[in-house]
Scaffold this motif. Sequence first.
Motif, PDB file in Angstrom:
ATOM      1  N   VAL A  37       4.694   0.966   0.794  1.00  0.00           N
ATOM      2  CA  VAL A  37       5.097  -0.467   0.227  1.00  0.00           C
ATOM      3  C   VAL A  37       3.792  -1.268  -0.211  1.00  0.00           C
ATOM      4  N   GLY A  38       2.999  -1.323   0.848  1.00  0.00           N
ATOM      5  CA  GLY A  38       1.545  -1.861   0.504  1.00  0.00           C
ATOM      6  C   GLY A  38       0.820  -1.266  -0.758  1.00  0.00           C
ATOM      7  N   LEU A  51       1.027  -2.381  -8.361  1.00  0.00           N
ATOM      8  CA  LEU A  51       1.756  -3.472  -9.108  1.00  0.00           C
ATOM      9  C   LEU A  51       0.668  -4.515  -9.433  1.00  0.00           C
ATOM     10  N   GLN A  52       0.163  -5.311  -8.466  1.00  0.00           N
ATOM     11  CA  GLN A  52      -0.765  -6.304  -8.914  1.00  0.00           C
ATOM     12  C   GLN A  52      -1.927  -5.797  -9.761  1.00  0.00           C
ATOM     13  N   HIS A  71       2.250   0.477  -3.133  1.00  0.00           N
ATOM     14  CA  HIS A  71       2.958  -0.056  -4.275  1.00  0.00           C
ATOM     15  C   HIS A  71       2.444  -1.731  -4.654  1.00  0.00           C
ATOM     16  N   GLU A  72       2.457  -2.556  -3.755  1.00  0.00           N
ATOM     17  CA  GLU A  72       2.100  -3.630  -4.207  1.00  0.00           C
ATOM     18  C   GLU A  72       1.002  -3.909  -4.679  1.00  0.00           C
ATOM     19  N   SER A  73      -0.276  -3.228  -4.212  1.00  0.00           N
ATOM     20  CA  SER A  73      -1.372  -3.273  -4.762  1.00  0.00           C
ATOM     21  C   SER A  73      -1.372  -2.651  -6.273  1.00  0.00           C
TER      22      SER A  73
END
Length: 99
Positions: free
Chosen positions: A85-86, A92-93, A88-90
């Motif tokens: 998840v981390g 996406l950002q 994925h967030e990175s």
Amino acid sequence: MTLEDLHRTVVDGFSRIDERFTRIEDRLSQNDARWAQNDARWAESDARLREESETIRRHFDAVAERVEASVRIIAEGHAHLITIVGNHESRLQAIEKRP
């Protein structure tokens, strides 16, 4: 009452007391035998309880090890998902920052 009558009365009284003491001693001997039987039963029960408690403790130890292994797997999976998840967030950002 003559001296012989008095003597006979005293001797009869003491013989009745002796008979009562004999009956009491017999009853006490029976009680001692019962206590010995109870002690043997308690010793047998104690031995059985020790065996059963050892079996239960070993079973509990085995179950605790399995639970610990299961919790470890869940914790590792959770840590892996947090990482994904981390990441994925990175990503996406990073994608959102691209022009």
